[in-house]
Design a protein around this motif. Sequence first.
Motif, short mmCIF file in Angstrom:
data_model
loop_
_atom_site.label_atom_id
_atom_site.label_comp_id
_atom_site.label_asym_id
_atom_site.label_seq_id
_atom_site.Cartn_x
_atom_site.Cartn_y
_atom_site.Cartn_z
N GLY A 61 0.16 -1.37 0.32
CA GLY A 61 0.09 -0.08 -0.39
C GLY A 61 0.90 1.29 0.37
O GLY A 61 0.36 2.25 -0.66
N GLU A 62 1.86 0.75 1.02
CA GLU A 62 2.86 2.55 0.65
C GLU A 62 3.77 2.99 -0.54
O GLU A 62 3.61 3.50 -1.10
CB GLU A 62 3.98 2.11 1.58
CG GLU A 62 3.90 2.28 3.05
CD GLU A 62 3.84 2.13 3.74
OE1 GLU A 62 5.57 1.42 3.86
OE2 GLU A 62 4.29 2.65 5.35
N ARG A 63 3.73 1.92 -1.31
CA ARG A 63 3.77 1.51 -2.37
C ARG A 63 3.29 2.00 -3.78
O ARG A 63 3.33 2.75 -4.40
CB ARG A 63 5.07 0.62 -3.25
CG ARG A 63 6.57 0.45 -2.30
CD ARG A 63 7.34 -0.93 -3.21
NE ARG A 63 6.72 -2.17 -2.83
CZ ARG A 63 7.19 -2.49 -1.49
NH1 ARG A 63 8.03 -2.44 -0.75
NH2 ARG A 63 6.52 -4.22 -1.65
N ALA A 64 1.91 1.35 -3.72
CA ALA A 64 0.69 1.74 -4.37
C ALA A 64 0.21 3.73 -4.28
O ALA A 64 0.36 4.30 -5.27
CB ALA A 64 -0.24 1.22 -3.91
N ARG A 65 0.59 4.35 -2.59
CA ARG A 65 0.66 5.82 -1.99
C ARG A 65 1.35 6.54 -3.46
O ARG A 65 1.21 7.44 -3.87
CB ARG A 65 0.60 5.85 -1.09
CG ARG A 65 0.12 7.17 -1.26
CD ARG A 65 0.68 6.94 0.70
NE ARG A 65 0.99 8.90 1.17
CZ ARG A 65 -0.50 9.85 0.95
NH1 ARG A 65 -1.42 9.50 0.21
NH2 ARG A 65 0.09 10.66 1.40
N PHE A 66 3.30 5.57 -3.17
CA PHE A 66 4.07 6.90 -3.68
C PHE A 66 3.69 7.11 -5.49
O PHE A 66 3.77 7.22 -6.24
CB PHE A 66 5.03 5.89 -3.83
CG PHE A 66 6.76 6.59 -4.34
CD1 PHE A 66 6.94 7.90 -3.90
CD2 PHE A 66 6.64 5.77 -5.27
CE1 PHE A 66 7.91 8.13 -4.38
CE2 PHE A 66 7.89 6.71 -6.46
CZ PHE A 66 8.96 8.18 -5.56
N ALA A 67 3.04 5.54 -6.17
CA ALA A 67 3.17 5.34 -7.34
C ALA A 67 1.77 6.73 -7.91
O ALA A 67 2.00 7.43 -8.73
CB ALA A 67 2.10 3.78 -7.80
N ALA A 68 1.02 6.34 -7.10
CA ALA A 68 -0.54 7.09 -7.28
C ALA A 68 -0.33 8.95 -7.57
O ALA A 68 0.03 9.36 -8.03
CB ALA A 68 -1.88 7.46 -6.94
N LEU A 69 0.61 8.91 -6.47
CA LEU A 69 0.71 10.90 -6.20
C LEU A 69 2.16 11.16 -6.71
O LEU A 69 1.99 11.89 -7.85
CB LEU A 69 2.11 11.08 -5.45
CG LEU A 69 0.61 10.66 -3.55
CD1 LEU A 69 1.39 10.66 -2.52
CD2 LEU A 69 -0.39 11.56 -3.69
N GLU A 70 3.09 10.08 -7.12
CA GLU A 70 3.84 10.29 -8.77
C GLU A 70 3.28 10.48 -10.32
O GLU A 70 3.60 11.33 -10.89
CB GLU A 70 4.87 9.29 -8.50
CG GLU A 70 6.13 9.99 -9.84
CD GLU A 70 6.64 8.70 -9.58
OE1 GLU A 70 8.45 8.95 -9.76
OE2 GLU A 70 6.70 7.62 -10.28
N ARG A 71 2.42 9.93 -10.92
CA ARG A 71 1.79 9.28 -11.43
C ARG A 71 0.58 9.97 -12.07
O ARG A 71 0.06 10.55 -12.94
CB ARG A 71 1.74 8.07 -11.65
CG ARG A 71 0.94 7.95 -13.48
CD ARG A 71 1.11 6.46 -13.72
NE ARG A 71 0.37 5.87 -15.05
CZ ARG A 71 0.50 5.06 -15.72
NH1 ARG A 71 0.25 4.00 -15.32
NH2 ARG A 71 -0.58 4.72 -16.45
#
Length: 200
Positions: A170-180
């Motif tokens: 989930g932490e990596r999902a959040r990072f990916a969404a905030l980036e893209r």
Amino acid sequence: AMLVHVTPFNALMWDNGATPWRIVEHGVKPLAEPPWTGETERGLVVVNHLAERGRRLGLDVFQDVERQLPLTLVGMASEALGGAGEVPQLELPGVMAAHRFFFNPIRYTSLGLAVIEAMMAGLPIVGLATTELATVIRNGENGYVDTRIDRLVDTMKRLLADPGLARAWGERARFAALERFNIGRFVDDWVAVFDEAVSS
């Protein structure tokens, strides 16, 4: 005239003909940023009018998976399927953050905003490896996508049994969404499209 698609998948599948086209991917501004807890040992599904919209939106997939593990369905008219009904927009991030993972049963939609909102709330995503979702989720990193339901079910059971794994994905999902899908990039892309359209 210029045609603007919201995902590369749409641009690929749509017959654009001779019309010039560009892609401006979704931009999402989180309504709230509650910390993910995953304390509710259930998966969350967000689909409006799923009972009426049927197979294309994955009614059969949802019902198959629901027989095998606990899911919470929210969305307009979800009560027809035993769901929790519509959640007010401002309350949705908190509801998301309490669930262990987000499950997307939809066969065919370019990329649902609820998926991005769930990622921004820190949920790992499990769903069908169709449409644009296949380019957003990296298996074993921020979620899991596949076209085999049994593998999706196995993954969801792992996330229910291992909150640490769910937190990491989930932490990596959040990072990916905030980036893209951040709102600043969205605004910049639209400004560029407007500039091009006006200058031409």
